[in-house]
Design an enzyme around this catalytic site. Structure first.
Site, PDB file in Angstrom:
ATOM      1  CE1 TYR A   1     -38.184 -10.140 -33.072  1.00  0.00           C
ATOM      2  CE2 TYR A   1     -37.495  -7.968 -33.801  1.00  0.00           C
ATOM      3  CZ  TYR A   1     -37.188  -9.208 -33.312  1.00  0.00           C
ATOM      4  OH  TYR A   1     -35.884  -9.541 -33.079  1.00  0.00           O
TER       5      TYR A   1
ATOM      6  CG  ASN B   1     -39.026  -3.601 -44.227  1.00  0.00           C
ATOM      7  OD1 ASN B   1     -39.527  -3.096 -43.223  1.00  0.00           O
ATOM      8  ND2 ASN B   1     -37.779  -4.020 -44.250  1.00  0.00           N
TER       9      ASN B   1
ATOM     10  CB  ALA C   1     -40.968  -6.467 -43.198  1.00  0.00           C
TER      11      ALA C   1
ATOM     12  CE  LYS D   1     -31.272 -12.063 -25.296  1.00  0.00           C
ATOM     13  NZ  LYS D   1     -32.431 -11.176 -25.284  1.00  0.00           N
TER      14      LYS D   1
ATOM     15  CD  GLN E   1     -42.962 -11.964 -24.118  1.00  0.00           C
ATOM     16  OE1 GLN E   1     -43.767 -12.640 -23.527  1.00  0.00           O
ATOM     17  NE2 GLN E   1     -41.974 -11.401 -23.500  1.00  0.00           N
TER      18      GLN E   1
ATOM     19  CB  VAL F   1     -43.625   4.543 -45.456  1.00  0.00           C
ATOM     20  CG1 VAL F   1     -44.894   5.356 -45.265  1.00  0.00           C
ATOM     21  CG2 VAL F   1     -43.943   3.094 -45.798  1.00  0.00           C
TER      22      VAL F   1
ATOM     23  CD  GLU G   1     -30.347  -7.724 -23.961  1.00  0.00           C
ATOM     24  OE1 GLU G   1     -30.665  -7.275 -25.081  1.00  0.00           O
ATOM     25  OE2 GLU G   1     -30.809  -8.799 -23.506  1.00  0.00           O
TER      26      GLU G   1
HETATM   27  P1  FAD Z   1     -39.352  -3.269 -35.710  1.00  0.00           P
HETATM   28  O1  FAD Z   1     -39.003  -4.661 -35.399  1.00  0.00           O
HETATM   29  O2  FAD Z   1     -38.419  -2.180 -35.314  1.00  0.00           O
HETATM   30  O3  FAD Z   1     -39.605  -3.181 -37.289  1.00  0.00           O
HETATM   31  C1  FAD Z   1     -39.942  -1.994 -37.953  1.00  0.00           C
HETATM   32  C2  FAD Z   1     -39.725  -2.235 -39.444  1.00  0.00           C
HETATM   33  O4  FAD Z   1     -40.203  -1.095 -40.151  1.00  0.00           O
HETATM   34  C3  FAD Z   1     -38.242  -2.391 -39.825  1.00  0.00           C
HETATM   35  O5  FAD Z   1     -38.097  -3.453 -40.726  1.00  0.00           O
HETATM   36  C4  FAD Z   1     -37.904  -1.058 -40.499  1.00  0.00           C
HETATM   37  O6  FAD Z   1     -36.891  -1.168 -41.471  1.00  0.00           O
HETATM   38  C5  FAD Z   1     -39.239  -0.702 -41.126  1.00  0.00           C
HETATM   39  N1  FAD Z   1     -39.412   0.736 -41.360  1.00  0.00           N
HETATM   40  C6  FAD Z   1     -39.247   1.735 -40.456  1.00  0.00           C
HETATM   41  N2  FAD Z   1     -39.513   2.925 -41.031  1.00  0.00           N
HETATM   42  C7  FAD Z   1     -39.846   2.649 -42.324  1.00  0.00           C
HETATM   43  C8  FAD Z   1     -40.231   3.467 -43.416  1.00  0.00           C
HETATM   44  N3  FAD Z   1     -40.347   4.794 -43.298  1.00  0.00           N
HETATM   45  N4  FAD Z   1     -40.516   2.868 -44.577  1.00  0.00           N
HETATM   46  C9  FAD Z   1     -40.416   1.504 -44.721  1.00  0.00           C
HETATM   47  N5  FAD Z   1     -40.074   0.693 -43.711  1.00  0.00           N
HETATM   48  C10 FAD Z   1     -39.780   1.258 -42.526  1.00  0.00           C
HETATM   49  N6  FAD Z   1     -37.743  -7.031 -27.174  1.00  0.00           N
HETATM   50  C11 FAD Z   1     -37.985  -8.240 -26.619  1.00  0.00           C
HETATM   51  O7  FAD Z   1     -39.147  -8.630 -26.462  1.00  0.00           O
HETATM   52  N7  FAD Z   1     -36.952  -9.056 -26.225  1.00  0.00           N
HETATM   53  C12 FAD Z   1     -35.653  -8.711 -26.379  1.00  0.00           C
HETATM   54  O8  FAD Z   1     -34.748  -9.468 -26.020  1.00  0.00           O
HETATM   55  C13 FAD Z   1     -35.369  -7.447 -26.966  1.00  0.00           C
HETATM   56  N8  FAD Z   1     -34.091  -7.067 -27.168  1.00  0.00           N
HETATM   57  C14 FAD Z   1     -33.830  -5.864 -27.748  1.00  0.00           C
HETATM   58  C15 FAD Z   1     -32.490  -5.500 -27.937  1.00  0.00           C
HETATM   59  C16 FAD Z   1     -32.190  -4.275 -28.510  1.00  0.00           C
HETATM   60  C17 FAD Z   1     -30.743  -3.891 -28.697  1.00  0.00           C
HETATM   61  C18 FAD Z   1     -33.246  -3.401 -28.916  1.00  0.00           C
HETATM   62  C19 FAD Z   1     -32.929  -2.080 -29.557  1.00  0.00           C
HETATM   63  C20 FAD Z   1     -34.566  -3.759 -28.735  1.00  0.00           C
HETATM   64  C21 FAD Z   1     -34.879  -4.990 -28.145  1.00  0.00           C
HETATM   65  N9  FAD Z   1     -36.208  -5.394 -27.937  1.00  0.00           N
HETATM   66  C22 FAD Z   1     -36.464  -6.614 -27.355  1.00  0.00           C
HETATM   67  C23 FAD Z   1     -37.334  -4.547 -28.379  1.00  0.00           C
HETATM   68  C24 FAD Z   1     -37.825  -5.050 -29.755  1.00  0.00           C
HETATM   69  O9  FAD Z   1     -36.739  -5.135 -30.644  1.00  0.00           O
HETATM   70  C25 FAD Z   1     -38.891  -4.134 -30.348  1.00  0.00           C
HETATM   71  O10 FAD Z   1     -39.934  -3.990 -29.411  1.00  0.00           O
HETATM   72  C26 FAD Z   1     -39.440  -4.737 -31.651  1.00  0.00           C
HETATM   73  O11 FAD Z   1     -38.441  -4.735 -32.632  1.00  0.00           O
HETATM   74  C27 FAD Z   1     -40.648  -3.950 -32.158  1.00  0.00           C
HETATM   75  O12 FAD Z   1     -41.148  -4.573 -33.295  1.00  0.00           O
HETATM   76  P2  FAD Z   1     -41.898  -3.708 -34.399  1.00  0.00           P
HETATM   77  O13 FAD Z   1     -42.494  -4.685 -35.358  1.00  0.00           O
HETATM   78  O14 FAD Z   1     -42.787  -2.706 -33.793  1.00  0.00           O
HETATM   79  O15 FAD Z   1     -40.758  -2.859 -35.116  1.00  0.00           O
HETATM   80  P1  NAD Z   2     -35.990   1.824 -21.866  1.00  0.00           P
HETATM   81  O1  NAD Z   2     -36.974   2.920 -21.943  1.00  0.00           O
HETATM   82  O2  NAD Z   2     -36.445   0.515 -21.361  1.00  0.00           O
HETATM   83  O3  NAD Z   2     -34.743   2.265 -20.986  1.00  0.00           O
HETATM   84  C1  NAD Z   2     -34.169   3.552 -21.132  1.00  0.00           C
HETATM   85  C2  NAD Z   2     -33.347   3.875 -19.902  1.00  0.00           C
HETATM   86  O4  NAD Z   2     -32.727   5.134 -20.097  1.00  0.00           O
HETATM   87  C3  NAD Z   2     -34.199   3.986 -18.646  1.00  0.00           C
HETATM   88  O5  NAD Z   2     -33.618   3.226 -17.620  1.00  0.00           O
HETATM   89  C4  NAD Z   2     -34.210   5.478 -18.348  1.00  0.00           C
HETATM   90  O6  NAD Z   2     -34.307   5.765 -16.979  1.00  0.00           O
HETATM   91  C5  NAD Z   2     -32.863   5.890 -18.916  1.00  0.00           C
HETATM   92  N1  NAD Z   2     -32.786   7.315 -19.254  1.00  0.00           N
HETATM   93  C6  NAD Z   2     -33.727   8.097 -19.831  1.00  0.00           C
HETATM   94  N2  NAD Z   2     -33.296   9.373 -19.935  1.00  0.00           N
HETATM   95  C7  NAD Z   2     -32.050   9.393 -19.412  1.00  0.00           C
HETATM   96  C8  NAD Z   2     -31.075  10.402 -19.248  1.00  0.00           C
HETATM   97  N3  NAD Z   2     -31.293  11.673 -19.628  1.00  0.00           N
HETATM   98  N4  NAD Z   2     -29.878  10.085 -18.708  1.00  0.00           N
HETATM   99  C9  NAD Z   2     -29.623   8.803 -18.315  1.00  0.00           C
HETATM  100  N5  NAD Z   2     -30.522   7.812 -18.429  1.00  0.00           N
HETATM  101  C10 NAD Z   2     -31.708   8.087 -18.985  1.00  0.00           C
HETATM  102  O7  NAD Z   2     -35.367   1.687 -23.343  1.00  0.00           O
HETATM  103  P2  NAD Z   2     -34.514   0.491 -23.978  1.00  0.00           P
HETATM  104  O8  NAD Z   2     -33.568  -0.069 -23.001  1.00  0.00           O
HETATM  105  O9  NAD Z   2     -34.006   1.007 -25.270  1.00  0.00           O
HETATM  106  O10 NAD Z   2     -35.625  -0.603 -24.273  1.00  0.00           O
HETATM  107  C11 NAD Z   2     -36.686  -0.315 -25.204  1.00  0.00           C
HETATM  108  C12 NAD Z   2     -37.703  -1.426 -25.152  1.00  0.00           C
HETATM  109  O11 NAD Z   2     -37.115  -2.637 -25.641  1.00  0.00           O
HETATM  110  C13 NAD Z   2     -38.181  -1.731 -23.738  1.00  0.00           C
HETATM  111  O12 NAD Z   2     -39.520  -2.058 -23.766  1.00  0.00           O
HETATM  112  C14 NAD Z   2     -37.377  -2.946 -23.336  1.00  0.00           C
HETATM  113  O13 NAD Z   2     -38.073  -3.769 -22.419  1.00  0.00           O
HETATM  114  C15 NAD Z   2     -37.194  -3.652 -24.672  1.00  0.00           C
HETATM  115  N6  NAD Z   2     -35.951  -4.431 -24.639  1.00  0.00           N
HETATM  116  C16 NAD Z   2     -36.031  -5.669 -24.111  1.00  0.00           C
HETATM  117  C17 NAD Z   2     -34.883  -6.433 -24.013  1.00  0.00           C
HETATM  118  C18 NAD Z   2     -34.967  -7.812 -23.410  1.00  0.00           C
HETATM  119  O14 NAD Z   2     -36.062  -8.264 -23.111  1.00  0.00           O
HETATM  120  N7  NAD Z   2     -33.866  -8.490 -23.256  1.00  0.00           N
HETATM  121  C19 NAD Z   2     -33.646  -5.921 -24.469  1.00  0.00           C
HETATM  122  C20 NAD Z   2     -33.616  -4.630 -24.992  1.00  0.00           C
HETATM  123  C21 NAD Z   2     -34.792  -3.890 -25.067  1.00  0.00           C
END
Ligand code: FAD
Ligand code: NAD
Length: 396
Positions: free
Chosen positions: A14, A38, A12, A372, A313, A82, A169
């Site tokens: 995004y 979930n 559950a 943001k 997204q 799961v 971030e």
């Molecule tokens: P998730 O949102 O990760 O959801 C997975 C769900 O599955 C969770 O509820 C989890 O508890 C559940 N789950 C997992 N394993 C099990 C299991 N075995 N049994 C039951 N339930 C389980 N993307 C953007 O577009 N914009 C951003 O600004 C952005 N900021 C981010 C900031 C951070 C710090 C991080 C880490 C990521 C960010 N991302 C951003 C990326 C974005 O969060 C992910 O791409 C997104 O959450 C993926 O959605 P999803 O539905 O695939 O999985």
């Molecule tokens: P990422 O894969 O985007 O970035 C990982 C970074 O770690 C890369 O720059 C890579 O070169 C570096 N890296 C890999 N191996 C390394 C090593 N051995 N030593 C040092 N650096 C190393 O992963 P993320 O930042 O966790 O993001 C995951 C996804 O979530 C991406 O798709 C990102 O766009 C998305 N996200 C989006 C936002 C936003 O839109 N504001 C914020 C957070 C995450």
């Protein structure tokens, strides 16, 4: 025995929440049963997690009870973990029981990708769930408390591995939070080091170079030290080995080096690339018209042939289409292809600062930071309307 088709959604996040909510709108009475499984009874806003991880926001802003997001007359919520997916038996195995399905939606998100770097699984912290960020937050404060007792310098060094969006971030929040904590723990902030280590030749690889430069300037001014073009080679209990063997002493290492698909998917027998399944245009697993995979565990290519990054997204847009395609499948109608509508990218740089690209426009500073907030509020509005915006929204 009921002949109503059973739709099971695992995860559950995004993708899963948007699928469940859209199915509530799409399906007619008794057209199918919908079960959402979930691990927790709350949905967490992964895109906020860098803030509670650093301690600049409360945990409560980043999670919402799932029951508040769905209509439990239309979607059956099961809190469960799961353990296994068995496509040939159309079965999902939980820690305590199992469920059969006619149609399965996999939205289990991703897992940290450690590329087999020694010690990373064992010693590094990761930003991936409410529980993992609680640990980071407590760990940071504990190191400062320990420093006041044992004076070990590594306790004042905070290494973040990877300067992608998550790493950037997070260091931004750390740079906002650590001066406050230093004051509270009677530590000179100048003795604290935030070190962001990135293997690629630039931070935020692939992002607009002018905005990358702006972001790095802002963060350097806040006290972040960048080590760019320097890979992390090993993680130890008391630091990291980088580049050609240099050791950086640090009792806190947070790994933001990338993500891969959920390990359960490979175990289920799907062909994967970095744990992600290359799905078809309609979001289905190849060879399985009854299984849709969305979000971070799926892999899709853009028209230029490059993989879409795993983002909230995309997961959201896939969730909506997945529900529509499930309804079409039940009705034996034509399915629609996924077409990504890029709304832009905004990366927070901490309080009052961000960088963004929307269409061809580059935005930075305070305006980008407001953008943001709007993006965050928009998400709350989509999943929970005005009441959720008022309850969980961060306006300042
Ligand atoms: P998730 O949102 O990760 O959801 C997975 C769900 O599955 C969770 O509820 C989890 O508890 C559940 N789950 C997992 N394993 C099990 C299991 N075995 N049994 C039951 N339930 C389980 N993307 C953007 O577009 N914009 C951003 O600004 C952005 N900021 C981010 C900031 C951070 C710090 C991080 C880490 C990521 C960010 N991302 C951003 C990326 C974005 O969060 C992910 O791409 C997104 O959450 C993926 O959605 P999803 O539905 O695939 O999985
Ligand atoms: P990422 O894969 O985007 O970035 C990982 C970074 O770690 C890369 O720059 C890579 O070169 C570096 N890296 C890999 N191996 C390394 C090593 N051995 N030593 C040092 N650096 C190393 O992963 P993320 O930042 O966790 O993001 C995951 C996804 O979530 C991406 O798709 C990102 O766009 C998305 N996200 C989006 C936002 C936003 O839109 N504001 C914020 C957070 C995450």
């Amino acid at each position: 025995m009921s002949s109503i088709p059973k739709i099971v959604i695992v995860g559950a996040g995004y993708g899963g929440i948007l699928t469940a909510q859209q199915l509530q709108k799409e399906l007619k009475h008794n057209e199918a049963t919908v079960t959402l499984i979930n691990r927790h009874d709350y949905h967490y806003i992964t895109t906020h997690l860098h803030m509670p991880a650093a301690g600049t926001d409360t945990i409560e802003h980043s999670r919402i009870p799932i029951a508040q997001l769905i209509d439990e007359f239309k979607v059956d919520l099961v809190k469960g973990t799961v353990k296994e997916i068995i496509p040939n038996e159309k079965k999902v195995v939980l820690e305590d029981g199992s469920l059969s399905y006619d149609y399965l939606v996999i939205g289990l998100g991703g897992e940290p990708e450690t590329f087999g770097i020694p010690g990373m699984d064992q010693f590094a912290l990761t930003i991936r769930s409410i529980n993992s960020v609680r640990l980071i937050r407590e760990h940071i404060e504990y190191q400062l408390a320990l420093y006041k007792n044992d004076g070990k310098p590594g306790r004042l060094n905070f290494v973040v591995g990877g300067a992608g969006f998550s790493g950037i971030e997070f260091v931004a929040e750390l740079a906002d939070r650590l001066p406050q904590l230093a004051k509270a723990y009677d530590i000179d902030f100048n003795r604290i080091q935030i070190i962001n280590v990135e293997a690629a030749p630039t931070a935020l690889p692939g992002f607009d170079p002018e905005l990358v430069e702006y972001a790095m300037d802002v963060l350097k001014r806040k006290g972040v030290n960048f080590r760019i073009g320097v890979p992390v080679k090993e993680c130890l209990q008391d630091g990291v080995i980088v580049g050609e063997g240099e050791k950086i002493e640090a009792c806190t290492v947070v790994w933001t080096g990338g993500i891969r698909g959920n390990g359960l998917i490979e175990k289920a027998g799907f062909e994967v690339m970095r744990g992600r399944v290359k799905i078809d245009d309609f979001l289905r697993a190849p060879g399985h018209d009854d299984i849709f995979i969305i979000g971070d565990s799926s892999l899709m290519f853009n028209p230029e042939g490059r993989p879409y990054p795993p983002t909230a997204q995309i997961a959201m847009q896939q969730g909506v289409l997945c529900a529509k395609n499930l309804a079409a499948t039940l009705r034996k109608k034509e399915l629609h292809k996924f077409v990504f509508s890029n709304k832009g990218t905004v990366a927070s740089l901490g309080k009052g600062e961000a960088v963004a690209v929307v269409g061809k426009r580059k935005i930075k500073g305070w305006v980008a930071a407001q953008l943001k907030k709007i993006v965050d509020l928009r998400y709350l509005f989509i999943i929970g309307g005005i009441p959720l915006v008022l309850k969980k929204g961060r306006f300042f």
